[in-house]
Motif scaffolding. Sequence first.
Motif, PDB file in Angstrom:
ATOM      1  N   ASN A 104       1.420  -1.475  -0.481  1.00  0.00           N
ATOM      2  CA  ASN A 104      -0.144   0.025  -0.066  1.00  0.00           C
ATOM      3  C   ASN A 104       0.810   1.728  -0.070  1.00  0.00           C
ATOM      4  O   ASN A 104       0.275   1.936   0.152  1.00  0.00           O
ATOM      5  CB  ASN A 104      -1.239  -0.326   0.875  1.00  0.00           C
ATOM      6  CG  ASN A 104      -1.775   0.764   0.785  1.00  0.00           C
ATOM      7  OD1 ASN A 104      -2.795   1.056  -0.041  1.00  0.00           O
ATOM      8  ND2 ASN A 104      -2.247   1.586   1.780  1.00  0.00           N
ATOM      9  N   LEU A 105       2.226   1.188  -0.208  1.00  0.00           N
ATOM     10  CA  LEU A 105       2.789   2.628  -0.563  1.00  0.00           C
ATOM     11  C   LEU A 105       2.871   2.915  -1.652  1.00  0.00           C
ATOM     12  O   LEU A 105       3.185   2.338  -2.775  1.00  0.00           O
ATOM     13  CB  LEU A 105       4.311   2.209  -0.155  1.00  0.00           C
ATOM     14  CG  LEU A 105       4.073   2.202   1.667  1.00  0.00           C
ATOM     15  CD1 LEU A 105       5.791   1.608   1.935  1.00  0.00           C
ATOM     16  CD2 LEU A 105       3.456   3.191   2.014  1.00  0.00           C
ATOM     17  N   VAL A 106       3.955   3.953  -2.613  1.00  0.00           N
ATOM     18  CA  VAL A 106       3.409   4.169  -4.057  1.00  0.00           C
ATOM     19  C   VAL A 106       5.074   5.224  -3.888  1.00  0.00           C
ATOM     20  O   VAL A 106       5.051   6.023  -2.339  1.00  0.00           O
ATOM     21  CB  VAL A 106       2.584   5.185  -4.258  1.00  0.00           C
ATOM     22  CG1 VAL A 106       0.816   4.491  -4.395  1.00  0.00           C
ATOM     23  CG2 VAL A 106       2.509   6.754  -3.444  1.00  0.00           C
ATOM     24  N   LYS A 107       5.649   5.480  -5.118  1.00  0.00           N
ATOM     25  CA  LYS A 107       7.113   6.382  -5.333  1.00  0.00           C
ATOM     26  C   LYS A 107       6.549   7.500  -5.175  1.00  0.00           C
ATOM     27  O   LYS A 107       5.924   8.087  -6.164  1.00  0.00           O
ATOM     28  CB  LYS A 107       7.912   5.520  -6.271  1.00  0.00           C
ATOM     29  CG  LYS A 107       9.429   5.423  -6.355  1.00  0.00           C
ATOM     30  CD  LYS A 107       9.632   5.373  -7.511  1.00  0.00           C
ATOM     31  CE  LYS A 107      10.418   3.979  -7.658  1.00  0.00           C
ATOM     32  NZ  LYS A 107      11.139   3.126  -8.397  1.00  0.00           N
ATOM     33  N   ASP A 108       7.032   7.675  -4.315  1.00  0.00           N
ATOM     34  CA  ASP A 108       7.660   9.120  -4.693  1.00  0.00           C
ATOM     35  C   ASP A 108       8.429  10.186  -5.845  1.00  0.00           C
ATOM     36  O   ASP A 108       9.179   9.354  -6.171  1.00  0.00           O
ATOM     37  CB  ASP A 108       8.498  10.235  -3.585  1.00  0.00           C
ATOM     38  CG  ASP A 108       8.522  11.911  -3.816  1.00  0.00           C
ATOM     39  OD1 ASP A 108       8.521  12.452  -5.029  1.00  0.00           O
ATOM     40  OD2 ASP A 108       8.606  12.261  -2.263  1.00  0.00           O
ATOM     41  N   VAL A 109       7.905  10.671  -7.531  1.00  0.00           N
ATOM     42  CA  VAL A 109       8.698  10.147  -8.580  1.00  0.00           C
ATOM     43  C   VAL A 109       9.424  11.626  -8.260  1.00  0.00           C
ATOM     44  O   VAL A 109      10.708  11.772  -9.432  1.00  0.00           O
ATOM     45  CB  VAL A 109       8.062  10.735  -9.821  1.00  0.00           C
ATOM     46  CG1 VAL A 109       6.417   9.854 -10.200  1.00  0.00           C
ATOM     47  CG2 VAL A 109       6.494  12.174  -9.192  1.00  0.00           C
ATOM     48  N   VAL A 110       9.687  12.144  -7.740  1.00  0.00           N
ATOM     49  CA  VAL A 110      10.849  13.199  -7.120  1.00  0.00           C
ATOM     50  C   VAL A 110      11.815  12.414  -6.501  1.00  0.00           C
ATOM     51  O   VAL A 110      13.206  12.338  -7.491  1.00  0.00           O
ATOM     52  CB  VAL A 110      10.449  14.074  -6.723  1.00  0.00           C
ATOM     53  CG1 VAL A 110      11.993  16.002  -6.374  1.00  0.00           C
ATOM     54  CG2 VAL A 110       9.561  15.197  -7.348  1.00  0.00           C
ATOM     55  N   LYS A 131       3.307   6.680   1.992  1.00  0.00           N
ATOM     56  CA  LYS A 131       1.557   6.384   1.974  1.00  0.00           C
ATOM     57  C   LYS A 131       0.903   7.229   0.895  1.00  0.00           C
ATOM     58  O   LYS A 131       0.881   8.444  -0.035  1.00  0.00           O
ATOM     59  CB  LYS A 131       1.167   7.079   3.044  1.00  0.00           C
ATOM     60  CG  LYS A 131       1.800   5.611   4.325  1.00  0.00           C
ATOM     61  CD  LYS A 131       0.895   6.136   5.111  1.00  0.00           C
ATOM     62  CE  LYS A 131       1.320   5.199   6.519  1.00  0.00           C
ATOM     63  NZ  LYS A 131       0.799   5.452   7.923  1.00  0.00           N
ATOM     64  N   PRO A 132       0.035   7.199  -0.228  1.00  0.00           N
ATOM     65  CA  PRO A 132      -0.568   7.780  -1.071  1.00  0.00           C
ATOM     66  C   PRO A 132      -1.658   8.942  -0.231  1.00  0.00           C
ATOM     67  O   PRO A 132      -1.412   9.550  -1.547  1.00  0.00           O
ATOM     68  CB  PRO A 132      -1.686   5.866  -1.642  1.00  0.00           C
ATOM     69  CG  PRO A 132      -1.015   4.952  -1.078  1.00  0.00           C
ATOM     70  CD  PRO A 132      -0.386   5.199  -0.149  1.00  0.00           C
ATOM     71  N   ASP A 133      -1.983   8.743   0.615  1.00  0.00           N
ATOM     72  CA  ASP A 133      -2.387   9.723   0.946  1.00  0.00           C
ATOM     73  C   ASP A 133      -1.014  10.897   1.943  1.00  0.00           C
ATOM     74  O   ASP A 133      -1.531  12.209   1.398  1.00  0.00           O
ATOM     75  CB  ASP A 133      -3.449   9.483   1.903  1.00  0.00           C
ATOM     76  CG  ASP A 133      -2.775   8.841   2.979  1.00  0.00           C
ATOM     77  OD1 ASP A 133      -1.810   8.618   3.475  1.00  0.00           O
ATOM     78  OD2 ASP A 133      -4.165   9.338   4.390  1.00  0.00           O
ATOM     79  N   SER A 134      -0.225  10.586   0.919  1.00  0.00           N
ATOM     80  CA  SER A 134       0.837  12.122   2.286  1.00  0.00           C
ATOM     81  C   SER A 134       1.291  12.547   1.128  1.00  0.00           C
ATOM     82  O   SER A 134       1.855  12.797  -0.262  1.00  0.00           O
ATOM     83  CB  SER A 134       1.928  10.876   2.492  1.00  0.00           C
ATOM     84  OG  SER A 134       3.684  11.279   2.347  1.00  0.00           O
ATOM     85  N   TYR A 135       1.629  14.095   1.138  1.00  0.00           N
ATOM     86  CA  TYR A 135       1.401  15.151   0.195  1.00  0.00           C
ATOM     87  C   TYR A 135       0.693  14.677  -1.100  1.00  0.00           C
ATOM     88  O   TYR A 135       1.490  14.832  -2.168  1.00  0.00           O
ATOM     89  CB  TYR A 135       2.660  15.635   0.044  1.00  0.00           C
ATOM     90  CG  TYR A 135       3.301  16.269   1.775  1.00  0.00           C
ATOM     91  CD1 TYR A 135       3.130  17.653   1.564  1.00  0.00           C
ATOM     92  CD2 TYR A 135       3.508  15.066   2.236  1.00  0.00           C
ATOM     93  CE1 TYR A 135       3.585  17.992   3.131  1.00  0.00           C
ATOM     94  CE2 TYR A 135       4.539  15.852   3.479  1.00  0.00           C
ATOM     95  CZ  TYR A 135       4.563  16.788   3.739  1.00  0.00           C
ATOM     96  OH  TYR A 135       5.227  17.542   4.730  1.00  0.00           O
ATOM     97  N   PRO A 136      -0.980  15.071  -1.505  1.00  0.00           N
ATOM     98  CA  PRO A 136      -1.284  14.098  -1.883  1.00  0.00           C
ATOM     99  C   PRO A 136      -0.864  15.861  -3.701  1.00  0.00           C
ATOM    100  O   PRO A 136      -1.446  16.174  -3.440  1.00  0.00           O
ATOM    101  CB  PRO A 136      -2.695  13.491  -1.974  1.00  0.00           C
ATOM    102  CG  PRO A 136      -2.723  14.826  -0.579  1.00  0.00           C
ATOM    103  CD  PRO A 136      -1.653  14.953  -0.008  1.00  0.00           C
ATOM    104  N   ALA A 163       1.804  11.138  -4.506  1.00  0.00           N
ATOM    105  CA  ALA A 163       2.303  11.215  -3.369  1.00  0.00           C
ATOM    106  C   ALA A 163       3.821  11.082  -3.522  1.00  0.00           C
ATOM    107  O   ALA A 163       3.894  11.066  -4.201  1.00  0.00           O
ATOM    108  CB  ALA A 163       1.483  10.415  -2.232  1.00  0.00           C
ATOM    109  N   PHE A 164       3.912  12.328  -2.435  1.00  0.00           N
ATOM    110  CA  PHE A 164       5.301  12.404  -1.958  1.00  0.00           C
ATOM    111  C   PHE A 164       5.770  12.965  -0.417  1.00  0.00           C
ATOM    112  O   PHE A 164       4.691  12.709  -0.179  1.00  0.00           O
ATOM    113  CB  PHE A 164       5.160  13.847  -2.559  1.00  0.00           C
ATOM    114  CG  PHE A 164       4.882  14.488  -4.068  1.00  0.00           C
ATOM    115  CD1 PHE A 164       6.054  14.109  -5.290  1.00  0.00           C
ATOM    116  CD2 PHE A 164       3.298  14.492  -4.243  1.00  0.00           C
ATOM    117  CE1 PHE A 164       5.340  14.101  -6.722  1.00  0.00           C
ATOM    118  CE2 PHE A 164       2.749  14.579  -5.648  1.00  0.00           C
ATOM    119  CZ  PHE A 164       3.957  14.096  -6.273  1.00  0.00           C
TER     120      PHE A 164
END
Length: 162
Positions: free
Chosen positions: A5-11, A17-22, A31-32
Amino acid sequence: MQKDNLVKDVVCEMMVKPDSYPAHYQGSAYAFCSAQCLERFEAHPHLYVGTPGHPAPKQQGMVILKQRRFVMDEALGVLRTTYLREQISLMMGIEALEVNGTEVVVTYDLLQATALQIEAALQKAGERLGNGWGENLRRGFIHYTEECEIGNLQVAPPAGCH
């Protein structure tokens, strides 16, 4: 891209987490890890998101190291230098920081941080940048050249996109 349930910060490529700085861009959710990464993405999304057949610089694994010298209005002592190192190390993309009297030299990845963001972090840490006309002109020139370089690196959005 997703793991537990984690996503990669593209920067910065951290898993978050998907809801982190969306943010949403061209119909996709991102998410960032921090406000800094979100700010970098929002300012120049095509450094991080390519187009079909044209990967973005970050997707190609590019790292663009810059070294900038920031002049403070007074010399930094040991305690201020230690505090400054702690604060600047919290930023993404910082490779090195050296302090020598009134000069602070920072090496950073332009795809993750800009001189303008570093200046803001220096000021947030309680330091005052030198404000003579020559120093202000030099910083303005650096900001302009960084924006030009970033603009030249971006993958163009598909025709017809706004």
